[in-house]
Design a protein around this motif. Structure first.
Motif, mmCIF file in Angstrom:
data_model
loop_
_atom_site.group_PDB
_atom_site.id
_atom_site.type_symbol
_atom_site.label_atom_id
_atom_site.label_comp_id
_atom_site.label_asym_id
_atom_site.label_seq_id
_atom_site.Cartn_x
_atom_site.Cartn_y
_atom_site.Cartn_z
ATOM 1 N N ILE A 1 -0.019 -0.717 -5.665
ATOM 2 C CA ILE A 1 -0.276 -0.753 -5.105
ATOM 3 C C ILE A 1 0.153 -1.742 -4.130
ATOM 4 C CG2 ILE A 1 -2.345 -2.340 -4.995
ATOM 5 C CD1 ILE A 1 -3.798 -0.788 -7.305
ATOM 6 N N ALA A 2 1.077 -2.310 -4.895
ATOM 7 C CA ALA A 2 2.016 -3.296 -4.376
ATOM 8 C C ALA A 2 2.981 -2.985 -3.236
ATOM 9 C CB ALA A 2 2.699 -4.262 -4.877
ATOM 10 N N VAL A 3 3.757 -1.942 -3.343
ATOM 11 C CA VAL A 3 4.208 -1.029 -2.610
ATOM 12 C C VAL A 3 3.585 -0.344 -1.359
ATOM 13 C CG1 VAL A 3 6.048 1.060 -2.331
ATOM 14 C CG2 VAL A 3 6.501 -0.684 -4.247
ATOM 15 N N THR A 4 2.622 0.038 -1.565
ATOM 16 C CA THR A 4 1.873 0.430 -0.134
ATOM 17 C C THR A 4 1.576 -0.969 0.838
ATOM 18 O OG1 THR A 4 1.204 2.274 -2.032
ATOM 19 C CG2 THR A 4 -0.605 1.967 0.518
ATOM 20 N N ALA B 1 7.819 4.112 11.406
ATOM 21 C CA ALA B 1 7.192 5.158 10.920
ATOM 22 C C ALA B 1 8.496 4.791 9.576
ATOM 23 C CB ALA B 1 7.483 6.235 10.615
ATOM 24 N N ARG B 2 9.657 4.387 10.212
ATOM 25 C CA ARG B 2 11.186 4.432 9.312
ATOM 26 C C ARG B 2 10.739 3.396 8.132
ATOM 27 N NH1 ARG B 2 14.182 3.684 13.456
ATOM 28 N NH2 ARG B 2 14.821 5.637 14.362
ATOM 29 N N GLY B 3 10.641 2.128 8.864
ATOM 30 C CA GLY B 3 10.465 1.149 7.954
ATOM 31 C C GLY B 3 9.461 1.107 7.280
ATOM 32 N N ILE B 4 7.813 2.322 7.214
ATOM 33 C CA ILE B 4 7.137 2.528 5.810
ATOM 34 C C ILE B 4 7.843 3.676 4.893
ATOM 35 C CG2 ILE B 4 5.412 3.870 5.929
ATOM 36 C CD1 ILE B 4 3.978 2.732 8.329
ATOM 37 N N GLN B 5 8.842 4.166 5.828
ATOM 38 C CA GLN B 5 9.029 5.864 4.333
ATOM 39 C C GLN B 5 10.592 4.640 4.277
ATOM 40 O OE1 GLN B 5 10.470 8.909 7.032
ATOM 41 N NE2 GLN B 5 10.416 10.068 5.223
ATOM 42 N N SER B 6 11.104 4.734 4.295
ATOM 43 C CA SER B 6 12.337 4.089 3.407
ATOM 44 C C SER B 6 11.454 3.138 2.483
ATOM 45 C CB SER B 6 12.985 3.556 4.900
ATOM 46 O OG SER B 6 12.811 2.399 5.693
ATOM 47 N N TYR B 7 11.348 2.044 2.984
ATOM 48 C CA TYR B 7 10.494 1.085 1.569
ATOM 49 C C TYR B 7 9.755 2.299 0.998
ATOM 50 C CZ TYR B 7 8.385 -2.959 -0.816
ATOM 51 O OH TYR B 7 8.693 -3.532 -1.827
ATOM 52 N N ALA B 8 9.157 2.848 0.869
ATOM 53 C CA ALA B 8 8.178 3.739 -0.062
ATOM 54 C C ALA B 8 9.166 4.333 -1.322
ATOM 55 C CB ALA B 8 7.254 4.367 0.643
ATOM 56 N N GLU B 9 10.121 5.610 -0.219
ATOM 57 C CA GLU B 9 11.000 6.147 -1.062
ATOM 58 C C GLU B 9 12.384 5.434 -1.779
ATOM 59 O OE1 GLU B 9 11.905 9.032 1.916
ATOM 60 O OE2 GLU B 9 9.961 10.253 1.523
ATOM 61 N N MET C 1 -0.043 6.184 3.622
ATOM 62 C CA MET C 1 -0.836 6.798 2.191
ATOM 63 C C MET C 1 0.195 7.037 1.117
ATOM 64 S SD MET C 1 -3.817 8.984 4.627
ATOM 65 C CE MET C 1 -2.260 8.286 6.393
ATOM 66 N N ILE C 2 0.320 6.624 0.512
ATOM 67 C CA ILE C 2 1.210 6.688 -0.279
ATOM 68 C C ILE C 2 1.187 7.099 -1.928
ATOM 69 C CG2 ILE C 2 4.071 5.417 -1.498
ATOM 70 C CD1 ILE C 2 3.317 5.299 1.321
ATOM 71 N N ASN C 3 1.858 8.263 -2.086
ATOM 72 C CA ASN C 3 1.458 8.725 -3.519
ATOM 73 C C ASN C 3 2.758 8.471 -4.180
ATOM 74 O OD1 ASN C 3 -0.622 10.253 -2.301
ATOM 75 N ND2 ASN C 3 0.422 11.693 -2.414
ATOM 76 N N ALA C 4 1.858 8.691 -5.969
ATOM 77 C CA ALA C 4 2.737 8.212 -6.971
ATOM 78 C C ALA C 4 4.363 9.419 -7.438
ATOM 79 C CB ALA C 4 2.299 7.827 -7.713
ATOM 80 N N GLY C 5 3.846 10.666 -7.426
ATOM 81 C CA GLY C 5 4.298 11.470 -7.190
ATOM 82 C C GLY C 5 4.639 12.780 -6.269
ATOM 83 N N SER C 6 4.708 13.626 -5.555
ATOM 84 C CA SER C 6 4.598 14.208 -4.642
ATOM 85 C C SER C 6 3.706 13.990 -3.642
ATOM 86 C CB SER C 6 4.811 16.048 -4.875
ATOM 87 O OG SER C 6 4.498 16.588 -3.297
ATOM 88 N N TYR C 7 4.312 14.234 -1.990
ATOM 89 C CA TYR C 7 3.470 14.257 -0.779
ATOM 90 C C TYR C 7 2.493 14.872 -0.507
ATOM 91 C CZ TYR C 7 7.262 16.731 1.925
ATOM 92 O OH TYR C 7 7.561 17.802 2.018
ATOM 93 N N ASP C 8 2.136 16.037 -1.471
ATOM 94 C CA ASP C 8 1.725 17.185 -0.728
ATOM 95 C C ASP C 8 0.413 16.828 -0.848
ATOM 96 O OD1 ASP C 8 1.543 20.055 -0.165
ATOM 97 O OD2 ASP C 8 2.509 20.708 -1.768
ATOM 98 N N VAL C 9 -0.712 16.942 -0.367
ATOM 99 C CA VAL C 9 -2.211 17.120 -0.562
ATOM 100 C C VAL C 9 -3.035 18.639 -0.457
ATOM 101 C CG1 VAL C 9 -2.137 14.424 0.021
ATOM 102 C CG2 VAL C 9 -2.567 16.149 1.689
ATOM 103 N N TRP C 10 -4.243 17.998 -0.957
ATOM 104 C CA TRP C 10 -4.711 19.065 -0.300
ATOM 105 C C TRP C 10 -6.312 18.544 -0.343
ATOM 106 C CZ3 TRP C 10 -3.702 23.448 -4.359
ATOM 107 C CH2 TRP C 10 -4.076 22.934 -5.799
#
Ligand code: MF3
Ligand code: CO
Length: 254
Positions: free
Chosen positions: A125-128, A149-157, A205-214
């Protein structure tokens, strides 16, 4: 279609739409409790939105059957409220809500924990939330969408999480969804150049595991493919002369 540019008067209206939505989220957070059904949350949200004389913009949007999206645990976004599922201690709940004020839309999401939650859930929650702020700092005239996008992605990853690829943020204004699409991950194309008067809904939208969704059978509810947790954080912002203004932040948040 080009990206619509709002004049100062329109930004004023969107600021009011945003500030009302900030209050809606603030009140929802206060009322959110173990034992409520997701439909209880939806009813409450709709009631609060209407109490400010506004219209819930999600209701009937492309056939969406509720006013609020309530997405629990492995649900990423667009969870449809129902009167069966009850919130329980340890759950994390994403509330996505929006409204129309004098013809202008606002859109924002928050993720909350119910009672005591796991360390992983709290970190997610905090990282998102923080990933939004790591991205939005690049929102200013002359920069491009990819900078956000780069700012969001690099922080989450860097924090060990992954960024959902199948859904994006969006422009917003006289419609809930306007151009452009706002991905939370870096694409080869740098995307639109930011200009004063653009109004954007940025929503990692940030996932704890893989980014894959359905998608579930209801064709709305997006879930993580690996069943692990997901969190969502969204604000409506306006691009200003030299940066940005967050329209949907409550004075007592951050
Ligand atoms: N914030 C959500 C989004 O931008 C809005 C949900 S649309 C609805 O996707 F149809 F689910 F209401
Ligand atoms: Co949105």
């Amino acid at each position: 279609m080009a990206i619509s540019i709002k004049n100062d008067h329109e930004i004023d209206l969107m600021r009011t739409a945003g500030q009302i939505l900030a209050k809606v989220h603030y009140e929802l957070k206060r009322e959110l409790k173990e034992g409520m059904t997701t439909k209880d949350v939806d009813r409450l949200g709709e009631e609060i939105i209407r109490s400010y004389g506004c219209i819930p913009n999600f209701l009937n949007y492309n056939g969406y059957p509720a006013s609020i999206c309530v997405s629990v645990n492995n649900e990423v976004v667009h969870g449809i409220p129902n009167d069966v599922r009850r919130l329980k201690e340890g759950d994390i709940v994403s509330l996505d809500a929006g409204l129309i004020y004098k013809g202008y839309h606002s859109d924002a999401a928050r993720t909350h924990g119910i009672g005591e939650i796991s360390e992983e859930a709290a970190k997610l929650i905090a990282v998102t939330e923080q990933s939004f702020f790591e991205g939005v700092q690049y929102a200013k005239p002359g920069n491009h969408l990819v900078d956000i996008a780069r700012g969001i992605q690099s922080y989450a990853e860097n924090n060990g999480f992954s960024v959902v690829r199948d859904l994006t943020g969006h422009g917003i204004g006289k419609a809930l969804h306007e151009e452009p699409e706002i991905p939370n991950f870096v694409r080869r194309r740098r995307g639109a150049r930011l200009q004063k008067g653009m109004t954007l809904a940025i929503e990692p939208m940030i996932n704890a595991g893989s980014y894959d969704v359905w998608w579930l059978e209801d064709d709305w509810t997006v879930v993580t493919r690996d069943g692990r947790l997901s969190a969502h954080y969204e604000n409506t912002i306006a691009i200003t002369d030299d940066g940005y203004e967050i329209l949907t932040l409550h004075p007592e948040e951050r």
